[in-house]
Design an enzyme around this catalytic site. Sequence first.
Site, PDB file in Angstrom:
ATOM      1  CG  ASP A  53      11.326  30.063 -21.439  1.00 26.67           C
ATOM      2  OD1 ASP A  53      10.803  30.564 -22.446  1.00 26.67           O
ATOM      3  OD2 ASP A  53      11.148  30.519 -20.288  1.00 26.67           O
TER       4      ASP A  53
ATOM      5  CB  SER B  24      13.752  32.871 -21.260  1.00 31.02           C
ATOM      6  OG  SER B  24      14.168  31.537 -21.272  1.00 31.02           O
TER       7      SER B  24
ATOM      8  NE  ARG C 165      19.094  25.339 -15.642  1.00 32.26           N
ATOM      9  CZ  ARG C 165      18.454  24.250 -16.062  1.00 32.26           C
ATOM     10  NH1 ARG C 165      18.656  23.092 -15.467  1.00 32.26           N
ATOM     11  NH2 ARG C 165      17.615  24.305 -17.072  1.00 32.26           N
TER      12      ARG C 165
END
Length: 917
Positions: free
Chosen positions: A657, A603, A539
């Site tokens: 994250d 992450s 994203r």
Amino acid sequence: MIAAQLLAYYFTELKDDQLKKIDKYLYAMRLSDETLLDITGRFRREMENGLSRDFNPTCSVKMLPTFVRSIPDGTERGDFIALDLGGSFFRILRVKVSHDKKQMVQMESQVYDTPEDIIHGTGIRLFDHVAECLGDFMEKQEIKDKKLPVGFTFSFPCRQTKLDEAVLITWTKKFKASGVEGADVVKLLNKAIKKRGDYDADIIAVVNDTVGTMMTCGFDDQRCEVGLIIGTGTNACYMEELRHIDLVEGDEGRMCINTEWGAFGDDGELEDIRTEFDKEIDRGSLNPGKQLFEKLTSGMYMGELVRLILVKMAKEGLLFEGRITPELLTKGKLTTKDVSAMEKSKDGLSKAKDILTRLGVEPSQEDCVAVQHVCTIVSFRSANLVAACLGAILTRLRDNKGVPRLRTTVGVDGSLYKMHPQYCRRLQKTVRRLNPDCDVRFLLSESGSGKGAAMVTAVAHRLAEQRRQIDATLAQFELSNEQLMEVKKRMRIEIDAGLRKKTHENATVKMLPTFVRSTPDGTENGDFLALDLGGTNFRVLLVAIRSGKRRSVEMHNKIYAIPIEVMQGTGEELFDHIVHCISDFLDYMGMKGARLPLGFTFSFPCKQTSLDAGILLKWTKGFKATDCEGEDVVGLLREAIKRREEFELDIVAVVNDTVGTMMTCAYEDSNCEIGLIVGTGSNACYMEEMRNIEMVDGDEGRMCVNMEWGAFGDNGCLDDIRTTSDKAVDELSLNSGKQRYEKMISGMYLGEIVRNILIDFTKRGFLFRGQISEALKTRSIFETKFLSQIESDRLALLQVRAILQQLGLNSTCDDSIIVKEVCGAVSRRAAKLCGAGMAAVVDKIRENRGMEHLDVTVGVDGTLYKLHPHFSKIMKHTVKELAPKCDVTFLLSEDGSGKGAALITAVGCRLRQMEQK
């Protein structure tokens, strides 16, 4: 020739004329389909009343729970004794069930008389007689020294609270032994056996003969879920959903219900179809006003019903030229056996002549035709009424299963059904006509209720042994508070090892410094870009943070796929693809000219040397891009941006994250100093005192530490609680021997643990009839969402079966219960282990600050935590139990990896500006 034809014509005319007269005379006994469907509706309502706690005490159809929870599945084996008490004869069987490629049943039996004086004597004498017969049988079988499991078919209405207990409600079938009604017949029999003292017996199950019939047929056809008896008496049983049986605790699974439908109509429900003859039969019976449906349909009353009709017709001059003999007036002179003989298609009329001659009425040919037709009307009415009530059971089964069409088998026994020449054909025809949406197979019971009692006992035996083994397997997943305390203690040891310079290198819980030195304070302001890379989707976000009285965070984002060939190609290809996506997003937002601050949520395990530098330690989650491990990912991103030569970005922070989750929640709640993710993977972070982080210079203030706790246990410190399923999942994973704690608590692996247990249970014959399907062999078939759905309290077993079917697993009701249990055991352990880890973290913070009591908030994200119906509750409870001096609030994070990255970047920018000042 012509004379013979004329005679035949005359006889046919005579017959038709006579039949019309009889039809008119017995009009009330000929029931239309409309009436029969109305009776189906009435019986359906009676069934519902019988199942209801509120209406059961006053209803006539008692719907008695039998505590038989399963039909045979073909894996039963053993040596059993069956007792069958229900009439003037008492039968004892020895039933051996063995396996040699195919399931085999060997039976030896002996019949003993039950004399009239015992039937009408005391209960003590009756059960002494049963115990004496059993002793004789065991002696002949040379098994007096063995304690074999015993099944007891006791064919009278009983109330049961468990399988091996039956309190007699009322005697039927001419039995009148005193002191038995209201008593537990198992206790009475055990007392009689104990009094003898020469053998021992283990009475495992008491069953009604109807249940025995269903179980006998269920052994041959596993679709059999209805038992029906139409003989001297009549009754039916069927498998009902436990959630509908108010009188029994629990909602899971099914249980056989003994309807005791012979009493249907005792409350006046059938008054409109009872004729004067039915009322006369009832008045002359041993139990007036009771068992009215049985008196309309069963063999015990059919012959007598025909006799009463013949007497009245003779009195009215319609038969035998008005002759009435003493034999015709004698009760019991015409039997149901006689009715069956007279209805035979070939020699029925000659049989009628013989039987009527025996009654002394000197019948004409016309009389024989008439009497045969009377018999037909009476027996046809019985078949139609039984079909109507059976239809109510079939539609209930269909509705319970939620299927448009029911396929089922009805196990049938009883002399009327077996011996009457037309009965079974008529019954089946009417059932199919009244229930066009049911495909019903009628299976005649062999060896009747005796073998059925042995089958119930065999199933109970199998289920008890199965339950013991299932419990033993699932007990490994039940962790006591002592064990969880030990896990907490070990996590604390690993935390300290990760923080110390001397032990950091070999520590499994890496305790990586993130260089995030503060949570948001509300003054953050500006536009920030965030990248989120942590799975197959990537994203890019624009996050507008506004400070002041009307604090707000506004986000725009776009999702891009990362093809598998890029995930597993070269590092250059991966980062070029990321930059291509950023370029597309900036075009989309019209912001290519601005040099925006950027936060990069990456992450994967990284060792950070500063806020904007993170060295990738190892790829996880299926990523394999070359030339990245050991490199600074921010450097790789900067180089890719340079290669593109289209735009510039100010990369402020590389973010995990979990840290993003903590920061997002800290923006809402200043007490939030811990981040937790329990989704596909699992990790935690928290604000640690700088003085304890030996890997970073400086003692002042705090810094967020990314624990990378998924690797807890990689050094073997959790081996004592790891099960064979955990080990199997680990061995078949991409990173065998690594992330062992994560493999016990996160969504990516819980389904795999469940699948391994299910395979083990199927191999042992506990599930799916011992057949391991291709679906069950498929790795990762059990996603977290399925676990969450299966464990939902709102979900009936029917829906659990539908989910399993969706996964290609054709399950029975019993299978669904076990699958639900397995899912519960695995997820419960995961939640408790996660809680034990979190308890170690909150207590560490409390001790760091020298506080007696700590109030702290944990920011949480992840599908397992969010979607699972029980995970969060169990985890919170565990934290409370293991860290009683901490008051921990859990706050659900909204978009930790996107919004969180922007907030870390905003905090980084704020701190940088403060330093510059």
